[in-house]
Write a protein that holds these residues in place. Structure first.
Motif, PDB file in Angstrom:
ATOM      1  N   ARG A 175       3.001   1.928  -8.705  1.00 40.66           N
ATOM      2  CA  ARG A 175       1.972   2.805  -7.233  1.00 40.66           C
ATOM      3  C   ARG A 175       1.841   4.232  -7.898  1.00 40.66           C
ATOM      4  O   ARG A 175       0.773   4.516  -7.514  1.00 40.66           O
ATOM      5  CB  ARG A 175       3.127   2.804  -6.353  1.00 40.66           C
ATOM      6  CG  ARG A 175       2.546   3.407  -5.053  1.00 40.66           C
ATOM      7  CD  ARG A 175       3.632   3.665  -4.013  1.00 40.66           C
ATOM      8  NE  ARG A 175       3.175   4.360  -2.839  1.00 40.66           N
ATOM      9  CZ  ARG A 175       2.428   4.031  -1.916  1.00 40.66           C
ATOM     10  NH1 ARG A 175       2.114   2.828  -1.931  1.00 40.66           N
ATOM     11  NH2 ARG A 175       1.725   4.941  -1.187  1.00 40.66           N
ATOM     12  N   SER A 208      -2.137   5.515  -8.672  1.00 39.28           N
ATOM     13  CA  SER A 208      -2.793   6.305  -7.701  1.00 39.28           C
ATOM     14  C   SER A 208      -4.002   7.052  -8.220  1.00 39.28           C
ATOM     15  O   SER A 208      -4.352   6.895  -9.420  1.00 39.28           O
ATOM     16  CB  SER A 208      -1.715   7.475  -7.387  1.00 39.28           C
ATOM     17  OG  SER A 208      -1.516   8.425  -8.504  1.00 39.28           O
ATOM     18  N   LEU A 261      -5.496   1.676  -4.990  1.00 42.04           N
ATOM     19  CA  LEU A 261      -4.726   1.213  -3.868  1.00 42.04           C
ATOM     20  C   LEU A 261      -5.523   1.795  -2.540  1.00 42.04           C
ATOM     21  O   LEU A 261      -4.851   1.473  -1.512  1.00 42.04           O
ATOM     22  CB  LEU A 261      -3.687   2.321  -4.000  1.00 42.04           C
ATOM     23  CG  LEU A 261      -2.463   1.649  -5.014  1.00 42.04           C
ATOM     24  CD1 LEU A 261      -1.349   2.699  -5.186  1.00 42.04           C
ATOM     25  CD2 LEU A 261      -2.165   0.066  -4.653  1.00 42.04           C
ATOM     26  N   LEU A 290       4.055  -1.496  -2.675  1.00 34.15           N
ATOM     27  CA  LEU A 290       2.703  -0.692  -3.405  1.00 34.15           C
ATOM     28  C   LEU A 290       2.069  -0.147  -1.859  1.00 34.15           C
ATOM     29  O   LEU A 290       1.396   0.709  -2.111  1.00 34.15           O
ATOM     30  CB  LEU A 290       1.811  -1.941  -3.936  1.00 34.15           C
ATOM     31  CG  LEU A 290       2.171  -2.293  -5.273  1.00 34.15           C
ATOM     32  CD1 LEU A 290       1.190  -3.478  -5.598  1.00 34.15           C
ATOM     33  CD2 LEU A 290       1.746  -1.047  -6.025  1.00 34.15           C
ATOM     34  N   GLY A 317       5.113   3.273   2.656  1.00 36.86           N
ATOM     35  CA  GLY A 317       5.221   4.451   2.685  1.00 36.86           C
ATOM     36  C   GLY A 317       4.060   5.404   3.009  1.00 36.86           C
ATOM     37  O   GLY A 317       4.313   6.515   2.736  1.00 36.86           O
ATOM     38  N   VAL A 318       3.002   4.897   3.629  1.00 38.96           N
ATOM     39  CA  VAL A 318       1.906   5.482   4.031  1.00 38.96           C
ATOM     40  C   VAL A 318       2.770   6.374   5.207  1.00 38.96           C
ATOM     41  O   VAL A 318       3.610   6.288   5.861  1.00 38.96           O
ATOM     42  CB  VAL A 318       1.115   4.418   4.749  1.00 38.96           C
ATOM     43  CG1 VAL A 318      -0.164   5.117   5.310  1.00 38.96           C
ATOM     44  CG2 VAL A 318       0.551   3.549   3.607  1.00 38.96           C
TER      45      VAL A 318
END
Lengths: 304, 419
Positions: A130, A134, A156, A241, A244-245
């Motif tokens: 991840r 980025s 992503l 992936l 966690g937003v």
């Protein structure tokens, strides 16, 4: 005559003790395997919301067909299945063949290096991917430095590239794992077969496709089926992936990384808790896995 | 004689051990965020111990998803043990838990004076006229900005007060052009901003009767338009996930952050930027009902009905969270926690000037905005609706679907998922 009777009596006792010894284990299996299987089937006929349960019969299964998220999650994993599994297995086969060559040096190091990803933690490696993928991460930097791309790829943040990232991650993690099975299989192919082929003037490529692949058929079948099931159960990678937003809305851009397992999790814990519906989804996944395994057996398997 | 002595000894020993064993009430608490909720609860526990020394506390730190998962599985399984006395629940999920697990949470209606808490907060934990939670932190939203970048772009702080989002985007374009910095960092698939926008107009994904209100919701339509506008205008640095988002403003790559007050801790984490930040009211939407005040997130404490020390737990929450004004001052200064118990807002900490924000009376401002937040009913399906809308966003961005079509599709997906 009497001796025969004795042994039979002994056998009887043996089998009795046998049952006693395995009874605890059996109890465990019944309690923790069979009971949940049966109970989840029963549960899948209810629509639940926490405590509240309403009997819906096949309602959940009918709902599944119309559920755009579920259909989307199936589409997502089928795409991954069709693209990622063949790439990974082919790569694994090539690596295994190369590393099986007796002439190659430092085999141990290569084998270890390729196998190492398989022992890393699922969460840890996904988090690293991840970071690497980025927008201003390592991968974009390297690609721009080398001059392959001019603008950073939105790995992503774009539904297409998100899937590519997932496929790259999965391939990195699992290729070495499958390679190990092939290596083990290759040990069982006698070296004489290759020597004979060599004398007959068969090239390495011909040897690979005419000897290695056919003789590894059962192992290829095994890895295909386990990889298929693994893909159907895909959870850790998309979850880490995509999640966690800031406040967590969709699984990957536009739900492009939504898999049935993640959907099951969401239905149970993130959305209004519906364990009945989640059970129904699980059953459908089991069914799909069974059907796919059956097809693969038919296609690859020997008719014995 | 000897026997008599032994008997006395035995009795004494039993008595002594019973004394030693005299059970202390133990309150177990589940919460998340070791930088925010956990130390705040520890502080509360320490204060309560001075009032009632016979109580022990066990404050368990888990990830938010783990708290929710554990609560769901244990409650659904119907067992009465294994649950804590007190649990933290995010406001968006409150009604979901209350309605899915009737009888699981203690009815606190009679125990607190509800008019002392922010009304929007009390409303979302009320079911059938009974109140089930103790309001805790506010998610009152603010428009944090870097004064240095803004001035460099030729604006004054007054230019940023009470503006609309369209103006915000215009300013962002100038900032981008003159300073090379992005106006904000944004995850194009995160529903946080959407929720700020909707609540500023007192609207939600559902109407007053709880029916889905997505397809023909003018506020939502405007919100989606703004999402696309922000993306197309190029004022936003695209990020994916929390860490990149926080990293963007900690590294000084963006001029502003629009989010809940709880972000203050993360902004202040970058000490070198002290004095460079200011805060203004959130922009409003170009819609009549929209005001320059909104909310994102926030959570509250709930007591489990079947927990062993329920009454002690309620007493604890009452004595600290609804009486101890000093406690609220302390957590505000130390953690930036804006509590929703209104009497605490007259305290000294709320008036304090913060050098990090150029001596602005930050919390005074936030508590004023807090009173203006239009209350909305989050209902039970906020996350389902969020997911439905975010899954059509790629097609909105690419122009494949018009906003109307996209919202229609989202509503259909949403309806299927809650059927």
């Amino acid at each position: 005559m009497s001796e025969k009777k004795k042994t039979r009596g002994l056998e009887h006792i043996w089998s009795k003790w046998g049952w006693v010894f395995i009874s605890l284990m059996l109890l465990g299996i019944i309690l923790f395997v069979f009971y949940p299987i049966a109970y989840s089937l029963y549960l899948s006929t209810f629509s639940t919301r926490g405590f509240l349960k309403t009997f819906v019969g096949f309602g959940n299964y009918i709902k599944l067909v119309q559920d755009t998220y579920f259909v989307l999650s199936l589409k997502n994993i089928l795409t991954i299945l069709v693209i990622q599994v063949p790439i990974m297995l082919f790569l694994a086969l090539i690596f295994a063949t190369l590393l099986n060559d007796p002439k190659i040096k430092f085999k141990g190091i290569y084998r270890t290096a390729l196998f190492l990803p398989a022992v890393t933690s699922l969460v840890a490696y996904t988090v690293i991917f991840r970071v690497m993928f980025s927008n201003d991460g390592l991968v974009n930097h390297v690609l721009m430095f080398v001059g392959i791309i001019k603008e950073p790829i939105r790995w992503l943040l774009d539904p297409f590239w998100a899937k590519v990232t997932l496929i790259v991650a999965l391939t990195w993690r699992w290729t070495g794992y499958n390679m190990m099975f092939y290596l083990a299989g290759l040990q069982n192919i006698p070296i004489e077969v290759y020597e004979a082929a060599e004398i007959d003037g068969a090239s390495k490529t011909v040897q690979f496709f005419k000897i290695t692949v056919p003789l590894l058929k059962p192992i290829i079948l095994f890895t295909t089926i386990t990889s298929t099931i693994g893909t159907l159960q895909l959870f850790d990678e998309p979850m880490n992936l995509a999640a966690g937003v800031v406040t967590g809305s969709s699984v990957g851009p536009g739900n492009s990384l939504l898999t049935p397992s993640v959907y099951i999790y969401n239905v149970c814990f993130k959305y209004s808790p519906n364990f009945g519906y989640a059970s129904a989804i699980s059953y459908v996944i089991v069914l799909i896995a069974a059907v796919l395994a059956f097809i693969q057996f038919k296609v690859v398997g020997e008719r014995e | 004689m000897k026997r008599m002595f032994v008997r006395i000894l035995v009795v004494l020993l039993i008595g002594l051990s019973a004394l030693l064993y005299a059970e202390k009430a133990k309150i177990t608490i589940w919460a998340w965020d070791p930088n925010f909720n956990i130390p705040i609860m520890q502080e509360a526990a320490a204060r309560y111990k001075k009032i009632n020394p016979d109580v022990e506390f066990e404050i368990v730190n888990m990830a938010k998803a783990d708290v929710e998962q554990k609560l769901n599985t244990i409650l659904a399984s119907g067992v009465k043990t294994g649950l804590p006395e007190i649990v933290l629940i995010e406001d968006y999920n409150a009604q979901k838990y209350l309605q899915s697990y009737p009888g699981a949470f203690a009815d606190l209606t009679k125990h607190f004076t509800w008019s002392e808490f922010a009304p929007y907060k009390v409303k979302l934990m009320t079911l059938n006229n009974k109140v089930y939670g103790v309001p805790f932190d506010s998610g009152v939203a603010g428009f944090f900005y870097r004064i240095d970048y803004i001035e460099q772009a030729g604006f004054k702080p007054s230019d940023l007060e009470n503006i609309t989002w369209d103006r915000f985007i215009e300013i962002g374009k100038v900032v981008k052009q003159k300073t090379g910095k992005f106006m904000i960092a944004a995850d194009p698939y995160d529903g946080g901003l959407m929720r700020i926008l909707l609540q500023s107009a007192g609207t939600w994904y559902f109407d007053k009767s709880g029916k889905p209100y997505i397809a023909n919701n003018p506020v939502l339509k405007e919100a989606v338009r703004l999402y696309k506008e922000i993306k197309d205008s190029g004022i936003a640095k695209e990020v994916s996930g929390w860490n990149e988002w926080v990293g963007a403003f900690n590294r000084g790559e963006v001029a502003a952050v629009v989010t809940g007050v709880w972000i203050i801790g993360s902004i202040k984490a970058e000490k070198s930027q002290s004095g460079k930040w200011r805060v203004a009211p959130v922009p409003r939407m170009n819609i009549k009902e929209s005001v320059n005040a909104s909310n994102l997130g926030g959570s509250s404490w709930y007591v489990l009905q079947n927990s062993k020390y329920r009454d002690t737990a309620i007493d604890f929450l009452k004595k600290i969270y609804a009486r101890d004004s000093d406690f609220y001052q302390k957590i505000l200064i130390e953690r930036g926690a804006v509590g929703t118990w209104l009497p605490a807002q007259g305290g000294s900490a709320y008036k304090a000037k913060d050098p990090f924000f150029g001596n602005q009376q930050v919390f005074q401002l936030f508590s004023e905005w807090m009173k203006k937040i239009p209350p909305v009913d989050f209902g039970v399906y906020t996350y389902e609706a969020d997911a439905a809308i975010m899954s059509v966003m790629p097609d909105v961005y690419s122009g494949k679907l018009s906003i109307d079509e996209a919202l229609k599709k989202a509503e259909q997906q949403f309806l299927n998922s809650i059927k």
